[in-house]
Each structure stands twice: as C-alpha cells, then as structure tokens.
Enzyme design. Structure first.
Site, PDB file in Angstrom:
ATOM      1  N   LYS A  18       0.839  -1.210   0.000  1.00 18.82           N
ATOM      2  CA  LYS A  18       0.000   0.000   0.000  1.00 18.82           C
ATOM      3  C   LYS A  18       0.864   1.245   0.000  1.00 18.82           C
ATOM      4  O   LYS A  18       2.030   1.216   0.428  1.00 18.82           O
ATOM      5  CB  LYS A  18      -0.953   0.032   1.207  1.00 18.82           C
ATOM      6  CG  LYS A  18      -0.280  -0.006   2.590  1.00 18.82           C
ATOM      7  CD  LYS A  18       0.147   1.337   3.152  1.00 18.82           C
ATOM      8  CE  LYS A  18       0.859   1.194   4.493  1.00 18.82           C
ATOM      9  NZ  LYS A  18       1.639   2.349   4.908  1.00 18.82           N
ATOM     10  N   ASP A 145      -2.854  -1.790   9.875  1.00 17.08           N
ATOM     11  CA  ASP A 145      -2.897  -1.758   8.406  1.00 17.08           C
ATOM     12  C   ASP A 145      -3.368  -3.076   7.792  1.00 17.08           C
ATOM     13  O   ASP A 145      -3.541  -3.163   6.576  1.00 17.08           O
ATOM     14  CB  ASP A 145      -1.491  -1.471   7.835  1.00 17.08           C
ATOM     15  CG  ASP A 145      -1.043  -0.037   8.067  1.00 17.08           C
ATOM     16  OD1 ASP A 145      -1.865   0.788   8.491  1.00 17.08           O
ATOM     17  OD2 ASP A 145       0.148   0.240   7.815  1.00 17.08           O
TER      18      ASP A 145
HETATM   19  O1  C5P Z   1      -0.961  -1.513  14.497  1.00 19.08           O
HETATM   20  P1  C5P Z   1       0.456  -1.844  14.271  1.00 19.08           P
HETATM   21  O2  C5P Z   1       0.942  -2.985  15.129  1.00 19.08           O
HETATM   22  O3  C5P Z   1       0.835  -2.021  12.843  1.00 19.08           O
HETATM   23  O4  C5P Z   1       1.264  -0.561  14.750  1.00 19.08           O
HETATM   24  C1  C5P Z   1       2.659  -0.592  14.907  1.00 19.08           C
HETATM   25  C2  C5P Z   1       3.057   0.571  15.795  1.00 19.08           C
HETATM   26  O5  C5P Z   1       2.826   1.807  15.099  1.00 19.08           O
HETATM   27  C3  C5P Z   1       2.259   0.699  17.070  1.00 19.08           C
HETATM   28  O6  C5P Z   1       2.818  -0.069  18.092  1.00 19.08           O
HETATM   29  C4  C5P Z   1       2.366   2.187  17.376  1.00 19.08           C
HETATM   30  O7  C5P Z   1       3.605   2.506  17.935  1.00 19.08           O
HETATM   31  C5  C5P Z   1       2.343   2.789  15.976  1.00 19.08           C
HETATM   32  N1  C5P Z   1       0.992   3.205  15.569  1.00 19.08           N
HETATM   33  C6  C5P Z   1       0.412   4.308  16.158  1.00 19.08           C
HETATM   34  N2  C5P Z   1      -0.842   4.701  15.776  1.00 19.08           N
HETATM   35  C7  C5P Z   1      -1.500   4.042  14.818  1.00 19.08           C
HETATM   36  C8  C5P Z   1      -0.932   2.914  14.188  1.00 19.08           C
HETATM   37  C9  C5P Z   1       0.328   2.525  14.588  1.00 19.08           C
HETATM   38  O8  C5P Z   1       1.002   4.942  17.034  1.00 19.08           O
HETATM   39  N3  C5P Z   1      -2.710   4.448  14.468  1.00 19.08           N
END
Ligand code: C5P
Length: 315
Positions: A18, A145
């Site tokens: 993406k 994502d």
């Molecule tokens: O959701 P995911 O595990 O992919 O997110 C990885 C990291 O990115 C999270 O631990 C956080 O630190 C950051 N993140 C965030 N806010 C979001 C998505 C991700 O702070 N909306």
C-alpha cells in the site's frame, strides 16, 4: 487434529503493498496509538504466501530482504494462522512460505500484507467457513494496516487506521517507489512525530483528495498528497530528502514518504513518465532501487488452491 495429508494440499495467496496518499495523524491516545485519517491505495507490488500442511507451525521467506524477516511467532503470518486456528479449534500446523517482493520495513505494509495473506490462505486450506467480517476482525487484531491488505483498492482508515470505508477510484494512478537501504521502525517514527508535533490537530480526511481519487485526476491528487509522518521520517533519515528531490527533478507530479518510510513514493502523470522517473532515480545514487507500480489493485486474493476435498479434520 489437523490431517497433514500427503503434501499435495497447498493454497497460494497474492497480497498487495500500500501507499498512503493521505496520512493525517492526531495526538497519541492513552493506549499509545494515534487516531488517523489514513487514505490507503493498494499498489501492484505483491508478496505471495503459500500455506501447506506441516507437522508444526513454520514460516520461511525468500526474496529481497528475506534475511530481515522474523521467522518466529512475531511474524504476522504466523500470528494470523494461530488466531484463526484458535477461533476454529484447529491445530495451526502449517508451513507458511512468503515470497517477498514488498520492501521489508519500508512503510508499504509488507508485514501486514503477509498477515492478511496467511489468514486468507489458512482459511482456504482449513475450510473454516469464517465470514468476511470475522476475517476483518482478526486482521484488526493483527495490526492497524492489516484489514486494508485484505480489502485492497482504495479506502479511508479511521480509528488507528483499521476502520475502513471503501473509496471510489476513477482510474489507476502510476507510481514510482524509491527503495531505501535499511528499514525504519514504525513506533520510532510515531515517537518522533510526537516529539515534533506537540499540538497535533484532530485528523480529518481531505475532501479534495477523495474527489481526485474519484475522478482519476492525477494532477489534483498530486496537489492533495499529504503525510504527517514525513517530517518525522526525514528527521530520522535526512537523506530521504535527496531521493524526493531526485524524483521531482525527473518529472514526477509529486513525491512523498510512503507511510512511516523509508520508501519514497512518486506520482507520475502516466506509465511512460513513471518509467522515466524510475530510470532517473536508479541513476541518481539516492536510492537502492526504483520500482514502478499502478494503484487500485485487488486486496489479498487466492491464486492457486490445490486442496484435496475432505483432507481437513477438526480436533
Ligand atoms: O498496528 P500496528 O501494530 O501495525 O502498529 C505498529 C506501531 O505503530 C504501534 O505499536 C504504534 O507505535 C504505531 N501506531 C500508532 N498509531 C497508529 C498505528 C500505529 O502509534 N494508528
């Protein structure tokens, strides 16, 4: 227990990368995540995930950057298999092979793609009968994502990015991706965003951008591209500014950091221009490689399924 069969059962799923055409980021929430207005486009760089019954859960990976992909239970593909299996009372005894083409830790949702791909592959292999909503729920549990990797096309993600509203796409857009050496950690980039942006505004989707997607107007889309994480990624990796400048000098309509970086993305006016921008970037010395792609492609899709009927048994 799950029957390991004769080795002929196999399901292969293709999943796109993406690019975020708008990534509006709010202040950190009490749970550490950030509220987003996150407009995703699926682009034609793909990983392929093949699921085959095995004695135990195992992940292997081949392709560029494969040596940086964790093969333990922290891999989102492994976690997807475990979550689906636990919900359906199946032993997650599966070999997941990832054929990597999406840049690793590149800000293009490569890990999320593998999670969504493994989920769909295991779902087909095990014939769980899970609904689309259940699969989306598991995706959201895997990462912010991951639901988009399943859905593809174009969508607005709100909340931490996992609540999706599909968006209309008038035409494919032509992109060039400049791949950087090494990855950037998403949490680190969000922390740098917090440091640089003490008064982050409420994130809001851009109506102009949504309209540009609907009409397929590349010039209007170029004017509306925005990534609130870009200053943070540039602060951590100042050399990305050189790649952005090189792509613009080569005739891109616009350039931006893809997600949390370090991949940079360039919007071109057509396929021919994209090839020219990619060639110029390759010769610029500002990136490791440059790839062309189109946007609006399908989400995770089963490519091949050689599942023999009746092989899957429940415990
Ligand atoms: O959701 P995911 O595990 O992919 O997110 C990885 C990291 O990115 C999270 O631990 C956080 O630190 C950051 N993140 C965030 N806010 C979001 C998505 C991700 O702070 N909306």
């Amino acid at each position: 227990m799950h029957d390991t069969g004769t080795g002929t059962d196999t399901v292969t799923v293709r999943v796109p990368a993406k690019v975020n055409v708008q990534l509006a980021v709010g202040a950190a929430r009490p749970d550490g995540f950030h509220d987003l207005a996150n407009i995703f486009l699926a682009v034609s760089l793909h990983d392929e995930i093949t699921a085959t019954p095995a004695e135990t859960l195992r992940v292997t990976c081949a392709g560029p950057g494969a040596d940086q992909v964790p093969l333990d239970r922290t891999n989102l593909a492994a976690r997807a298999a475990e979550l689906l299996a636990a919900r359906h009372g199946i032993a997650p005894d599966v070999h997941l092979h990832i054929d990597k083409d999406i840049p690793v830790a590149g800000g293009m949702a490569g890990g999320s793609a593998d999670g969504a791909g493994a989920l769909l592959a295991c779902d087909a292999l095990w014939s769980t009968g899970a609904s689309r909503d259940e699969l989306l729920e598991i995706c959201a549990e895997l990462g912010s994502d991951v639901p988009f990797s399943l859905v593809g096309g174009a969508a607005l993600g709100t909340g931490r990015g996992e609540r999706l509203t599909p968006l209309e796409l008038g035409a494919p857009f032509h992109w060039v991706f400049a791949l950087a050496d090494g990855g950037l950690s998403t949490p680190t980039v969000f922390r740098e965003f917090d440091r640089l942006t003490p008064d982050a505004a409420e994130p809001e989707a851009s109506p102009d951008l949504i309209e540009a997607l609907r009409t397929g107007d590349a010039v209007a889309l170029a004017a509306a591209l925005a990534n609130d994480l870009q200053p943070a990624a540039l602060s951590l990796r100042p050399a990305l500014a050189d790649a952005l400048a090189a792509g613009m000098a080569a005739g891109a309509l616009a350039g931006l950091v893809s997600g949390s970086g370090p991949t940079t993305a360039f919007l071109a006016k057509d396929a021919e221009s994209a090839e020219a921008v990619a060639a110029a970037l390759r010769g610029s010395g500002t990136c490791r490689a440059a790839r062309v792609a189109v946007s609006g492609v399908a989400g995770a899709t089963v490519l091949r399924s050689d599942r023999a009927a009746g092989r899957t048994s429940r415990r």
